[in-house]
Structure formats: C-alpha cells, structure tokens
Motif scaffolding. Sequence first.
Motif, PDB file in Angstrom:
ATOM      1  N   LEU A   3       0.824  -1.205   0.000  1.00  0.00           N
ATOM      2  CA  LEU A   3       0.000   0.000   0.000  1.00  0.00           C
ATOM      3  C   LEU A   3       0.859   1.256   0.000  1.00  0.00           C
ATOM      4  O   LEU A   3       0.639   2.177  -0.797  1.00  0.00           O
ATOM      5  N   PHE A   4       1.852   1.294   0.873  1.00  0.00           N
ATOM      6  CA  PHE A   4       2.657   2.505   0.993  1.00  0.00           C
ATOM      7  C   PHE A   4       3.606   2.684  -0.189  1.00  0.00           C
ATOM      8  O   PHE A   4       3.894   3.817  -0.587  1.00  0.00           O
ATOM      9  N   ILE A   5       4.089   1.579  -0.759  1.00  0.00           N
ATOM     10  CA  ILE A   5       4.941   1.696  -1.939  1.00  0.00           C
ATOM     11  C   ILE A   5       4.129   2.214  -3.118  1.00  0.00           C
ATOM     12  O   ILE A   5       4.614   2.983  -3.944  1.00  0.00           O
ATOM     13  N   ALA A   6       2.861   1.793  -3.199  1.00  0.00           N
ATOM     14  CA  ALA A   6       2.003   2.236  -4.292  1.00  0.00           C
ATOM     15  C   ALA A   6       1.512   3.664  -4.111  1.00  0.00           C
ATOM     16  O   ALA A   6       0.949   4.236  -5.053  1.00  0.00           O
ATOM     17  N   ALA A   7       1.712   4.243  -2.944  1.00  0.00           N
ATOM     18  CA  ALA A   7       1.248   5.609  -2.684  1.00  0.00           C
ATOM     19  C   ALA A   7       2.364   6.423  -2.034  1.00  0.00           C
ATOM     20  O   ALA A   7       2.297   6.723  -0.830  1.00  0.00           O
ATOM     21  N   PRO A   8       3.406   6.766  -2.787  1.00  0.00           N
ATOM     22  CA  PRO A   8       4.500   7.570  -2.206  1.00  0.00           C
ATOM     23  C   PRO A   8       4.039   8.896  -1.605  1.00  0.00           C
ATOM     24  O   PRO A   8       4.581   9.304  -0.569  1.00  0.00           O
ATOM     25  N   PRO A   9       3.045   9.598  -2.204  1.00  0.00           N
ATOM     26  CA  PRO A   9       2.599  10.837  -1.554  1.00  0.00           C
ATOM     27  C   PRO A   9       2.066  10.617  -0.143  1.00  0.00           C
ATOM     28  O   PRO A   9       2.208  11.485   0.727  1.00  0.00           O
ATOM     29  N   LEU A  10       1.451   9.451   0.119  1.00  0.00           N
ATOM     30  CA  LEU A  10       0.951   9.159   1.456  1.00  0.00           C
ATOM     31  C   LEU A  10       2.099   9.066   2.455  1.00  0.00           C
ATOM     32  O   LEU A  10       2.022   9.614   3.567  1.00  0.00           O
ATOM     33  N   VAL A  11       3.172   8.384   2.085  1.00  0.00           N
ATOM     34  CA  VAL A  11       4.330   8.263   2.971  1.00  0.00           C
ATOM     35  C   VAL A  11       4.963   9.627   3.203  1.00  0.00           C
ATOM     36  O   VAL A  11       5.331   9.972   4.331  1.00  0.00           O
ATOM     37  N   ARG A  12       5.091  10.420   2.150  1.00  0.00           N
ATOM     38  CA  ARG A  12       5.692  11.750   2.306  1.00  0.00           C
ATOM     39  C   ARG A  12       4.837  12.647   3.190  1.00  0.00           C
ATOM     40  O   ARG A  12       5.375  13.455   3.968  1.00  0.00           O
ATOM     41  N   SER A  13       3.516  12.509   3.095  1.00  0.00           N
ATOM     42  CA  SER A  13       2.660  13.349   3.931  1.00  0.00           C
ATOM     43  C   SER A  13       2.727  12.921   5.392  1.00  0.00           C
ATOM     44  O   SER A  13       2.668  13.765   6.292  1.00  0.00           O
ATOM     45  N   VAL A  14       2.857  11.611   5.666  1.00  0.00           N
ATOM     46  CA  VAL A  14       2.928  11.145   7.053  1.00  0.00           C
ATOM     47  C   VAL A  14       4.198  11.642   7.719  1.00  0.00           C
ATOM     48  O   VAL A  14       4.196  12.102   8.878  1.00  0.00           O
ATOM     49  N   PHE A  15       5.329  11.596   7.003  1.00  0.00           N
ATOM     50  CA  PHE A  15       6.610  11.996   7.578  1.00  0.00           C
ATOM     51  C   PHE A  15       7.002  13.416   7.199  1.00  0.00           C
ATOM     52  O   PHE A  15       8.163  13.813   7.417  1.00  0.00           O
ATOM     53  N   ARG A  16       6.068  14.173   6.621  1.00  0.00           N
ATOM     54  CA  ARG A  16       6.283  15.582   6.270  1.00  0.00           C
ATOM     55  C   ARG A  16       7.502  15.761   5.368  1.00  0.00           C
ATOM     56  O   ARG A  16       8.327  16.653   5.588  1.00  0.00           O
ATOM     57  N   LEU A  17       7.606  14.936   4.355  1.00  0.00           N
ATOM     58  CA  LEU A  17       8.701  15.056   3.396  1.00  0.00           C
ATOM     59  C   LEU A  17       8.257  15.931   2.239  1.00  0.00           C
ATOM     60  O   LEU A  17       7.096  15.883   1.815  1.00  0.00           O
TER      61      LEU A  17
END
Length: 429
Positions: free
Chosen positions: A393-407
């Motif tokens: 899930l997280f690999i398929a949604a890089p914007p989600l990971v960046r938003s969680v860790f404020r990247l």
Amino acid sequence: MSSQPPVPLPDAAVPPPGQTGVAEPTPEPDGGRRILHEMLTSSWLVSLLAIVLALILGGLLIAAADAEVQATASYFFSRPSDLISAAWTAVSEAYAALFAGAIFDPRAETFARAIRPLTETLTVATPLILAGLGLGIGFRAGLFNIGAQGQIILGGIFAGYIGFTFDLPFPLHLLLCVIGAALGGALWAGIAGVLKARTGAHEVIVTIMLNNIAIYLVAYLLSLDSFQRPGSNNPVSPPIPESASYPLLLGEGYRLHAGFLVAIAAAVFTWWLMERSTIGFRFRAVGSNPHAARTAGISVNSTYVWVMLTAGAFAGLAGSAQVLGTEHVLTAGVAASYGFDAITVALLGRSKPLGTVLAGILFGALRAGGVVMQARTGTPIDIVLVVQSLIVLFIAAPPLVRSVFRLPSPDTPRAPKPVVPVAAKEVSA
C-alpha cells in the motif's frame, strides 16, 4: 471607414501544406504508466519509511491481538502504565521472535543452529529475487507484468519433467533442467508479449488469465501417469534425482542451495542487461516514452515481446529453485504465493537489481521469521501478511508516505539562492 489591405505573412510564418501551424501536443502517458513511473522513481528514503510505517502499524495490530493488552485496556484510565507496558512487551517479544526466526537465534545451543534462520531466509528469498528481477525488467519497460505466478508454474513444470524423466550425469542434467525452466517461463510470458504487440491486448488482463490457466494446467498434468508418482494417487510427481538437484551450499543441516547463487548471478546479469547493453537501452527507452522511442526508430512491438520473454525466463528460474532446490518434487502448489509477493519485491526494490535482492531478502525474512514468531509468542502469522500488504500500500502511494513523515514532494521547486551583487560583496569586505 476604409478597410486596410491584409498584411502578407512572411514565408517563415506560412505553414506548409497539410499542417495547421499549431504545434501538436506530446502524447501524455496513460494513467497506469504514470503511476508505475511514480512508484519506481520514488527515493530510497520513501521505500525505507514505507517499511518502517508498515512495521509500526503491524506492531499496533500485535498489541491489539494480545490477551494481556486487552485485559489491561479495561482499566486504562486508572492505570494507563499497565496498558503501555503490556503493549510494549507484546510488540517487542513478537519482533524479537521474528528476528530470531529470520536472522540469528541467540537461544540456540551452537553457532551452527544459531545461523540457521539466516540460511532459511536466503532459501525463501531465492525465488522471490528471481521472479522480482523479471518483473522489474517489465516495470522499467512500461509493462505491468503480473503473471509471474503462472510463469513460475511453467518453469517448475519444465524443470520437473526434465528432472524426473531423463537419466543424465550431474552437471548436464541440472543444466538442462535450469535451461528448461527458463524456457518454460519465457514461452508462457511470451504469449502475453505477442498478444500485446500484435493486438494491443493489455498485459495485465492477459497475464491474469495465463495465471489461472497455469494453475489448472499443472493440476491436469499431475493427474497423468507420466507426471504422477508410481503407486500413488496423490497429485505429486516422482522425486527429482540428485543429478538434477541444486547442490546444498552448507551441507545436509541446511536447506540453502545453489539456486541462491543463480539468483545473485541473475541480479548481476540484470544490471549489465539494463545498464550496459543495447537491448537494455531499448527496454528503458520504451518504458520512458514509447512514442519517442518509436520516432527514434525503435520497434516498440518487438521490444514488448523481448521484454516479456526475458521477464518470463527469470520467473521460470524461480520455479526451478522450488522444484530443483527446495521441494524436489512437482506439486500443484509449486508457486505458492511467490509470484504475487514478487510484485511487491520489485516495487520495493524500485526494479533495480540491488534493491530487488535486498527486498527479496526482507520478504524472505518475514516469511521465515513469521513461523517462529507464532510458535514462541502466539502472535498470528497473518500479521506478517498484513505487514506485507501495508508495504504494498505505501509503496504504491509515495505521496501518502511523504505526507505522514512531512517530506517535501520531489516536484516542488526549490527556492533559488539569493544573488548578492558584486558591489555589495566589496562593501561588506
């Protein structure tokens, strides 16, 4: 009012015959290709944080499933420290058992038994690496090949049949089985490549259909006398002789076989193929922009066929690792779920050889350690499957990971550095 005569256009401004004078827009990649490109071009930090985030959420599920945590949750507001302590104990013990079952077991009596979990991880990782390398080649060429499951089965069928049918000396017999496995996977994937090139059939739909056909094909073959073990009604083939088996690397006490060396050699070959060869350049050019590649003289349709043949050959080798290295028989479940897990391995490794090897080892560790985690702590092994799914899930949604860790987004332009005039520099000096 007097009308002015029209001003003649200069020759450079007159469009040639058959053209409108308006620049044609460059064709945009379709949605699937754009999403795949975004997943493969995300940074290593995003991939690492996706794993961390999946482990954190997996830890929450472990704590929620623990009986002691559930008991302390009933009086949380009176003594919240009990719940926190119980949750920490449940998660830490579960992940410690996962590590002990996947990498190193400190409870073992001897060093040889202590490192056995690592060898199990590498054994399980071998087919994941091989299939992931093949899928990664397809991804970088713009083809979302999800047919590794069927290609592994066909590779296992070819390798198994050559193995238990012919009686040949050791090096030659094993070599023929390995070549047969690669050929079987390549032929099965080549069907999707030819249909894609000749009719435009979408590779996702075709490979899904081929997966189902392969599952029923191996079940049918195992019902035939030529594929069934003599004197048995079970759908199991005759055993693979030693002359056709991958030799063990560390002796009889371990399952790690030479198929792991084949996987490492395949990763090196994949690097050379995609980064140093002409055909690899064509693969990458078609994956980046098939319209520009066609304009440059590259046959996009023939490239699709070669991509699928190459990807299928690697997946077929994954089938040989199962039949010739681990199981030593051909069964209906020869592919297990390796074909689908390899999709995550390829995406997590960003379809690069080194990344695919590391991702395969990670998923091999999750598979090998999950059994020990369940045996020692009672944690459901399904938690491991949930962690794998969360990574997908997280690999398929890089914007989600960046938003969680404020990247910051890679598309966000950086602010230019202020330019200090020369005179100001001289004054400050």
